[in-house]
Design an enzyme around this catalytic site. Structure first.
Site, PDB file in Angstrom:
ATOM      1  N   GLU A  47     -15.342  14.945   7.288  1.00  0.00           N
ATOM      2  CA  GLU A  47     -14.219  14.039   7.565  1.00  0.00           C
ATOM      3  C   GLU A  47     -13.964  13.853   9.059  1.00  0.00           C
ATOM      4  OE1 GLU A  47     -12.895  12.215   5.506  1.00  0.00           O
ATOM      5  OE2 GLU A  47     -12.721  13.125   3.530  1.00  0.00           O
ATOM      6  N   SER A  68     -14.228  10.376  10.151  1.00  0.00           N
ATOM      7  CA  SER A  68     -13.433   9.411   9.391  1.00  0.00           C
ATOM      8  C   SER A  68     -12.099   9.168  10.070  1.00  0.00           C
ATOM      9  CB  SER A  68     -13.214   9.930   7.962  1.00  0.00           C
ATOM     10  OG  SER A  68     -12.284   9.116   7.273  1.00  0.00           O
ATOM     11  N   GLU A  69     -11.591   7.914   9.989  1.00  0.00           N
ATOM     12  CA  GLU A  69     -10.267   7.595  10.532  1.00  0.00           C
ATOM     13  C   GLU A  69      -9.192   7.646   9.454  1.00  0.00           C
ATOM     14  OE1 GLU A  69     -10.342   3.870  12.499  1.00  0.00           O
ATOM     15  OE2 GLU A  69     -11.722   4.503  14.069  1.00  0.00           O
ATOM     16  N   ASP A 103       0.868  -1.167   0.000  1.00  0.00           N
ATOM     17  CA  ASP A 103       0.000   0.000   0.000  1.00  0.00           C
ATOM     18  C   ASP A 103       0.915   1.229   0.000  1.00  0.00           C
ATOM     19  OD1 ASP A 103      -2.354   1.599   0.324  1.00  0.00           O
ATOM     20  OD2 ASP A 103      -1.842   1.785   2.450  1.00  0.00           O
ATOM     21  N   GLY A 108     -15.309   7.665  -0.844  1.00  0.00           N
ATOM     22  CA  GLY A 108     -15.527   8.963  -0.224  1.00  0.00           C
ATOM     23  C   GLY A 108     -16.570   8.892   0.860  1.00  0.00           C
ATOM     24  N   LEU A 128     -20.907  15.870  -0.536  1.00  0.00           N
ATOM     25  CA  LEU A 128     -20.056  14.769  -0.970  1.00  0.00           C
ATOM     26  C   LEU A 128     -18.599  15.195  -0.863  1.00  0.00           C
ATOM     27  CD1 LEU A 128     -21.809  13.498  -4.251  1.00  0.00           C
ATOM     28  CD2 LEU A 128     -22.174  12.734  -1.911  1.00  0.00           C
ATOM     29  N   ALA A 160     -22.632  13.073   3.542  1.00  0.00           N
ATOM     30  CA  ALA A 160     -23.134  13.584   4.818  1.00  0.00           C
ATOM     31  C   ALA A 160     -24.234  14.609   4.571  1.00  0.00           C
ATOM     32  CB  ALA A 160     -21.993  14.203   5.627  1.00  0.00           C
TER      33      ALA A 160
END
Length: 828
Positions: free
Chosen positions: A534, A537-538, A502, A569, A580, A572
Site C-alpha cells: 500500500e 497507493s494514494e 461517496d 485492490g 494480493l 505486488a
C-alpha cells in the site's frame, strides 16, 4: 550579491517566456494555444476578437470567454504563428498577459485607480455639460438632470472616499462649485453665446483625448470590417459632433446645437463609467481568492546538509525539509516529519479552529503555525501547490458559458449591423417622408431619429446582462469557500433532484484507522506486507495501513512490482512472491480460499468496518479491519437537502454493511455498497433517467462518476483528478456548502434571466421609439444610462454592500497584507 543576480536572471527568463500556453488539439495538423486578454468589457468584445482572429489564414475555432478574459485558439502552425495573432489583438487596443500567472493584486489596483481618475474627469465634464444644456421647462426637465447630477456626485464621492477624508471633501467641493457656478451662469444668461462652443470643445476633448482608446479600438475594428460596440459608440459620438457642427455652420432657427455636442460628451463618458464598473466587479470577484497568494511567505527556511538556509519561495524544491517556527506562515504544502503544533488554516480553508498537526499530517501552504516548531517535507511547490491550484480554479471559474449566454452571443453577432441599418433607415426615412408630406426636408428630425437610434441601441446593457450575474455569483461563492468551475455549476445545479454521495472523505472524515488485525500467522508479517504493497497507493485505506505499521516500528520491505486494480485492490511482487491486498471479492476472484475468516469478516462488516484481506501465493494470511468517523456536519447537511426535496443516495466502494451503517446513521434511505468506479458512472446514468443528478466525491475512484453526473462536486481535500473532473469545488470541504452552492446557483441564474429580459426589453422598446424621431437625443442618452444602471442594480440586489465596499476598497491594502504587516518584527 547573488540574490539580486538571481532575481535579475529570473526576470529575464520571465520576460522571454511567451504570453501564451500551448494546449493539446484533437484535430490533425492543428495546434491550439491559450492567451489571457485584458480590456474586455461586454460580450461584444468576445465576438470582436473571434472575428479578428478568424480572418487570419490557418485559424480554425476561436473561443473567447468574457469573464475568464482568455482566448482558446486553434490554428495551423504552418500558416500562422501565435505571435502574429496576439499582435493583431494588441493593435486593436487589447492587452495580452501570461495565462499561467494570476495578475498581481497591486497591478489590478493600479488599473482601477487609473480608470477611476479617468472617470472623475468624465464626471466633471458631464456635470458641466448637463448644467450648460439645462432648461427649466417644467418639473420633469428639472427632476431628471437633478437625479443624474446627484448620481454622478455620489459615484464621485465613493471614488474619492478611498483616497481619504481631505481628498474627498476637496474633490466634492470643487465638483459642486463648478456645477453650481456653471448652472448659475446658465440661468443668468451669462455667456450664453459661448455654450455651444464650450460643449463642442468638451466633445472633442472627450472623443479624441479622454477616451481615445475607444476611438482607436473602433478604428481598428472598422479596418477589419468588424462592427461592434466601439463602432456604434463612435458612430453616435461623431453623429453628435456632426449634428453640432451643422448648427454652428448654418445656424438653423431653433436648432439644438449644444444638445448634439452634449450627446457626444455624455455617451462616451457613460461608456467610461460602464468600463470602470465592469473592471471593478470582475476584479473584486476574483480577488476574493486571489488574495490567498498574499498568505504565502516570500521566503522559506530550508534545511540542507544540516544547515538552515533562508531561500526565496520559488527556490524551494520537492522533498526539501522546511522549518516553520511559531507565529510564522507555512511556506509550502508538505508533510510533517518532526515537531508538534496547532496550525490555523482559517484563512485558507475556512476552518474556524486551529488543527493539531503531528508527524505524518499534511499542512497547507499559507496556514499559520501557532505554538510549536514544525519540520515539514515539501510535497507540492509552484503551480502544484494548494493555493496556486485554487487560484487557477478561480480563474477557470470565470470561464462560464451557460446556454443562455450562447443565445445572447448569437444575437449580438448581428446586433451592431442591425442598429446601424436602423439608424440609417430612420435618417433616410425622415428625410424622404418629411419631403413627401410637407415639401420640406426636416433635417433636424432626421438627425434626431438617427442619433437617438444609435444612442438607444448602444449594446452595453445586453453585453453585460449575463456575465455580470455570473461574475457576482462566482465572487460570492469564492467568499464562501466554493469554486463554481463551469456553466453547469450555474445552469444545471438548480435543476438537480438527486445527489449521490461517496462515503470515505465525503460523508466521513476521510481518515480511517486500523481498528483490528486478524492474522492466520504472524500479525507483524501481515501488516508489514500489506504496508509495503500500500506504500505506493494514494487511497486513504492504504495510507492508514502504512501509518499503522510505521507507528508499530515494523520494517516495510521493498516492492519489486506494483499494479493497482481500481476499486478492487493491489497486486505486488515482494522477494519474488505474489502478494494480493484488497477487497474480499478481489481475492476470491483470484482463487484465494477465504473460508477460514468468513465468519469473522462478516461480524466486522456488521459493525460497519471496512475489511481488507491479504494473501501470499494464493494463501490467505489474514485481514485488517479499518474504521472511519462520520463528519459532524453530515447529518444536518443531509437533513437540509431532504427538506428542500432533494433525494440523497449513498454509493460507495466499501462493503454493503459499512454503507448501511453510515446511511442509517445519516437518515439516507437508498444506499449501494461494493460499487466499482466504472459501476458508479453506470448507476448514475440509470439515475439520470429519473432526473438531473449531482455527484459529491473526493477520490480518484470518484472521477468517472463526477464526469458522468450532470453536476460534479469535489471536496477540496480530495485528489487532483477528482477536482479536475468536477463542476464545483468545495474548498472548505464542508458538506453544508453543497446547499450554499445550490442557493448561489439558483439566485445567479434567476438574476441572469432577469438581466437578459430587462436588457432586450429596453433595447426592443427604445430603438423603435427612437426611430420615430420624437425622442430627444439627450433623453435617449438618459434612457440608455437608466438601462445599464438597472442591470447593475438588479445584479447587486440584496447585496449593495458588494458594490459600495468594492469601490471603497480601491487602492487600499488588503486585510491579509495588514495581517502580515502586523506580524513583521520591529526594525532593529
Amino acid at each position: 550579491m547573488s540574490r539580486p543576480i538571481l532575481q535579475e536572471n529570473k526576470a529575464e527568463a520571465e520576460s522571454a517566456a511567451p504570453y501564451w500556453v500551448e494546449e493539446g488539439s484533437t484535430t490533425d495538423g492543428k495546434a491550439r494555444f491559450r492567451a489571457k486578454i485584458g480590456g474586455l468589457h461586454c460580450s461584444l468584445c468576445t465576438g470582436t476578437i473571434e472575428k479578428a482572429l478568424g480572418q487570419h489564414p490557418g485559424v480554425g475555432k476561436v473561443s473567447v470567454s468574457l469573464t475568464h478574459e482568455q482566448a482558446l485558439v486553434e490554428y495551423d502552425p504552418k500558416a500562422v504563428k501565435p505571435e502574429e495573432l496576439l499582435g493583431t489583438l494588441k493593435d486593436m487596443g487589447y492587452t495580452i498577459c501570461d495565462p499561467r500567472k494570476a495578475r498581481p493584486f497591486e497591478e489590478e489596483e493600479q488599473a482601477l485607480v487609473r480608470e477611476g481618475r479617468r472617470l472623475l474627469a468624465a464626471i466633471a465634464l458631464s456635470l458641466i455639460t448637463i448644467s450648460l444644456i439645462f432648461q427649466a421647462q417644467g418639473w420633469w426637465s428639472v427632476l431628471v438632470p437633478s437625479v443624474v447630477g446627484l448620481s454622478l456626485l455620489t459615484v464621485a464621492y465613493l471614488i474619492l472616499r478611498g483616497s481619504g477624508a481631505l481628498a474627498t471633501i476637496a474633490g466634492l467641493a470643487a465638483l459642486a462649485a463648478i456645477f453650481g457656478a456653471v448652472l448659475l451662469a446658465k440661468v443668468s444668461g451669462f455667456a450664453s453665446n459661448w455654450i455651444p462652443l464650450s460643449i463642442a470643445a468638451f466633445a472633442v476633448f472627450v472623443v479624441f483625448g479622454l477616451a481615445r482608446h475607444i476611438l482607436s479600438m473602433a478604428f481598428q475594428s472598422v479596418r477589419r470590417r468588424i462592427l461592434n460596440q466601439h463602432v456604434l459608440l463612435e458612430a453616435g459620438a461623431f453623429a453628435g459632433i456632426t449634428g453640432g457642427l451643422i448648427g454652428l455652420a448654418f445656424h438653423p432657427a431653433g436648432y439644438p446645437t449644444a444638445a448634439f455636442f452634449a450627446v457626444s460628451v455624455l455617451i462616451v463618458n457613460y461608456h467610461l463609467f460602464s468600463e470602470w464598473l465592469s473592471l471593478l466587479v470582475k476584479t473584486r470577484s476574483s480577488q476574493a481568492v486571489k488574495r490567498l497568494l498574499d498568505l504565502q511567505p516570500d521566503t522559506a527556511r530550508v534545511v540542507r546538509d544540516g544547515q538552515e538556509l533562508e531561500v526565496d519561495i520559488n527556490d524551494v524544491r520537492m522533498g526539501d525539509m522546511v522549518r516553520v517556527r511559531p507565529g510564522e506562515g507555512v511556506p509550502v504544502d508538505g508533510q510533517v516529519v518532526g515537531g508538534h503544533s496547532a496550525v490555523d488554516q482559517s484563512l485558507v480553508t475556512g476552518e474556524p479552529l486551529p488543527v493539531e498537526k503531528t508527524e505524518g499530517d499534511d499542512v497547507i501552504g499559507g496556514s499559520i503555525n501557532t505554538v510549536g516548531t514544525l519540520l515539514i517535507r515539501a510535497t507540492a511547490v509552484g503551480e502544484q501547490s494548494f493555493l496556486q491550484q485554487v487560484i487557477r480554479h478561480v480563474e477557470d471559474a470565470r470561464a462560464l458559458k451557460p446556454g443562455i449566454l450562447h443565445l445572447v452571443d448569437r444575437i449580438l453577432k448581428v446586433y451592431a449591423p442591425l442598429v446601424l441599418i436602423a439608424s440609417a433607415l430612420a435618417f433616410v426615412g425622415w428625410l424622404g417622408g418629411s419631403y413627401l408630406l410637407t415639401g420640406h426636408v426636416d433635417l433636424q428630425r432626421a438627425a434626431f431619429a438617427a442619433l437617438s437610434v444609435l444612442v438607444m441601441g448602444y449594446p452595453c446593457a445586453v453585453g453585460i446582462a449575463a456575465p455580470l450575474s455570473i461574475v457576482r455569483g462566482a465572487g460570492e461563492a469564492a467568499d464562501r469557500g466554493i469554486i463554481m468551475r463551469t456553466g453547469e455549476a450555474f445552469q444545471g445545479f438548480r435543476l438537480v433532484k438527486i445527489i449521490v454521495f461517496d462515503k470515505t472523505g465525503t460523508l466521513t472524515v476521510g481518515k480511517p484507522s486500523v481498528r483490528e488485525v486478524v492474522s492466520l500467522g504472524d500479525p507483524d508479517e501481515l501488516l508489514s506486507l500489506a504496508a509495503a504493497v500500500e506504500a505506493s497507493s494514494e487511497h486513504p485505506l492504504g495510507q492508514a495501513i502504512l501509518s499503522h505499521s510505521l507507528d508499530r516500528g515494523l520494517e516495510v520491505p521493498d516492492v519489486d512490482d506494483f499494479q493497482s486494480i481500481t476499486g478492487k485492490g493491489v497486486v505486488a511482487q515482494i522477494k519474488g512472491r505474489r502478494i494480493l491486498v484488497g477487497r474480499p471479492d478481489f481475492l476470491k476472484e483470484s482463487g484465494v480460499d477465504l473460508g477460514q475468516l468468513d465468519d469473522r469478516r462478516a461480524a466486522l462488516e456488521d459493525q460497519g468496518r471496512t475489511v481488507i484481506l491479504v494473501s501470499r501465493e494464493q494463501q490467505l494470511l489474514g485481514l485488517i479491519a479499518l474504521g472511519d468517523e462520520v463528519r459532524e456536519d453530515a447529518k444536518p447537511g443531509i437533513a437540509a437537502m431532504k427538506r428542500v426535496g432533494l433525494v440523497p443516495i449513498l454509493m460507495t466502494g466499501d462493503n454493503e454493511r459499512a454503507a448501511k451503517r453510515v446511511a442509517v446513521q445519516l437518515g439516507i434511505e437508498e444506499y449501494h455498497g461494493a460499487v466499482l468506479p466504472g459501476e458508479k458512472a453506470a448507476r448514475i446514468r440509470e439515475l439520470q433517467r429519473k432526473g438531473r443528478v449531482a455527484m459529491v466525491g473526493d477520490g480518484i475512484n470518484d472521477a468517472p462518476a463526477l464526469m458522468q453526473a450532470d453536476v460534479g462536486i469535489a471536496m477540496g481535500s480530495g485528489t487532483d483528478i477528482a477536482i479536475e473532473s468536477a463542476d464545483i469545488i468545495i474548498v472548505n470541504s464542508r458538506l453544508e456548502s453543497v446547499m450554499v452552492a445550490r442557493a448561489i446557483s439558483r439566485f445567479s441564474y434567476r438574476k441572469m434571466k432577469q438581466n437578459v429580459v430587462l436588457a432586450f426589453l429596453f433595447n426592443g422598446i427604445g430603438i423603435p421609439a427612437a426611430a420615430t424621431g420624437l425622442v430627444y437625443p439627450v433623453w435617449a442618452m438618459v434612457a440608455m444610462a437608466v438601462s445599464v444602471s438597472t442591470i447593475f442594480v438588479n445584479s447587486l440586489w440584496g447585496r449593495p454592500d458588494l458594490f459600495f465596499n468594492a469601490i471603497l476598497s480601491v487602492g487600499k491594502r488588503t486585510p491579509v497584507q495588514r495581517h502580515h504587516e502586523h506580524d513583521l518584527p520591529a526594525a532593529v
